[in-house]
Motif scaffolding. Structure first.
Motif, PDB file in Angstrom:
ATOM      1  N   CYS A 201     -20.589  -6.162  -5.487  1.00 34.06           N
ATOM      2  CA  CYS A 201     -19.387  -6.762  -6.286  1.00 34.06           C
ATOM      3  C   CYS A 201     -18.966  -8.284  -5.929  1.00 34.06           C
ATOM      4  O   CYS A 201     -18.984  -8.783  -4.721  1.00 34.06           O
ATOM      5  N   CYS A 216     -15.086  -3.927  -7.695  1.00 33.36           N
ATOM      6  CA  CYS A 216     -13.858  -4.006  -8.625  1.00 33.36           C
ATOM      7  C   CYS A 216     -14.333  -3.168  -9.895  1.00 33.36           C
ATOM      8  O   CYS A 216     -13.155  -2.807 -10.649  1.00 33.36           O
ATOM      9  N   GLY A 217     -15.485  -2.882 -10.332  1.00 33.97           N
ATOM     10  CA  GLY A 217     -15.503  -2.187 -11.397  1.00 33.97           C
ATOM     11  C   GLY A 217     -15.437  -3.234 -12.755  1.00 33.97           C
ATOM     12  O   GLY A 217     -15.905  -2.790 -13.903  1.00 33.97           O
ATOM     13  N   CYS A 219     -16.275  -7.137 -12.523  1.00 36.18           N
ATOM     14  CA  CYS A 219     -17.080  -8.222 -12.553  1.00 36.18           C
ATOM     15  C   CYS A 219     -18.440  -7.905 -13.150  1.00 36.18           C
ATOM     16  O   CYS A 219     -18.952  -6.801 -13.053  1.00 36.18           O
ATOM     17  N   CYS A 222     -20.546  -5.431 -10.751  1.00 35.32           N
ATOM     18  CA  CYS A 222     -20.110  -4.299 -10.888  1.00 35.32           C
ATOM     19  C   CYS A 222     -20.352  -3.348 -12.136  1.00 35.32           C
ATOM     20  O   CYS A 222     -20.858  -2.533 -12.484  1.00 35.32           O
TER      21      CYS A 222
HETATM   22 ZN    ZN Z   1     -17.036  -6.179  -8.982  1.00 33.15          ZN
END
Ligand code: ZN
Length: 235
Positions: A201, A216-217, A219, A222
């Motif tokens: 991430c 973070c899911g 960026c 991610c």
């Molecule tokens: Zn991320």
């Protein structure tokens, strides 16, 4: 009985999914494998901690690889933060520039990394550099291209007057195939290790572990990792 393969490699190891897969790939192939990491004032120092944890876990969980896994080298490249101005080394939002490149691009970063790695390889008697550069999922970074790697291999071999090979096992595969490769090399134990310990991430988020790992899911790093995991898991 398995014979020990020839060759001695230095893996560019950041502690992320890609470089951990490359390290496993090298440990399957070469009799001696060392690692190198670069501290260049990354936005999040977490990378430098995570890479040590990942090495420790690899040694603990893979006895066959332990004997081949040698020294880890850390090079302080803080100067890179001084000479470049990007979202990887400053705390600014990740966006896309007019050129189409994300502002996480540190110009020439891989060229510098490979040059420093080659210097260490020369001193340590290692003849292969292994890196996770990839043209398939790459964010348009020109220093990840295969042609750049081939040119660097020639330049370094000439400049050191010693044959040095650059191996990039992820060059032509996507993130789903990178998960598949890790599974092929180290089974469930390696994919678990990648999920539980590696860090990709850009935002340095490590508070929640998702099925695909920490992050973070959102960026670009991610998003690629998550989408690749989902595609691989569907197979
Ligand atoms: Zn991320």
């Amino acid at each position: 009985m398995q014979t020990t393969p020839p060759g001695r490699a230095l893996v560019l190891f950041s502690g992320g999914q890609d470089s951990t897969t490359c390290l496993a790939w090298a440990l399957e192939r070469f009799s001696r494998v060392e690692t190198v990491g670069f501290n260049y004032g990354q936005r999040h120092a977490i990378e430098m901690t995570v890479r040590l944890e990942t090495l420790r876990e690899l040694r603990a969980r893979f006895p066959n690889w332990r004997a081949r896994l040698g020294d880890d080298h850390v090079v302080n490249l803080a100067v890179l933060g001084q000479i470049s101005d990007t979202a990887l080394t400053r705390d600014v939002a990740i966006t896309y520039e007019k050129s189409g490149l994300p502002n996480t691009f540190v110009p020439g970063r891989n060229l510098l990394f490979l040059t420093f790695a080659a210097t260490i390889a020369y001193r340590r008697g290692l003849d292969v550099l292994v890196g996770g550069m990839c043209e398939t999922d790459f964010s348009g970074y020109p220093d990840c291209r295969d042609a750049t790697m081939k040119a660097m291999q020639s330049a370094l071999s000439l400049g050191l007057d010693r044959e040095l090979n650059i191996e990039t096992p992820l060059m032509w595969i996507d993130k789903a195939d990178t998960w598949a490769l890790a599974h092929l090399l180290g089974g469930e134990a390696l994919t678990r290790l990648i999920i539980e310990h590696t860090h990709t991430c850009y935002n340095g988020v490590r508070d929640t572990v998702h099925v695909w790992g920490y992050g973070c899911g959102e960026c670009p790093a991610c998003s690629l990792r998550k989408a690749g995991f989902e595609k691989w898991a569907m197979r």
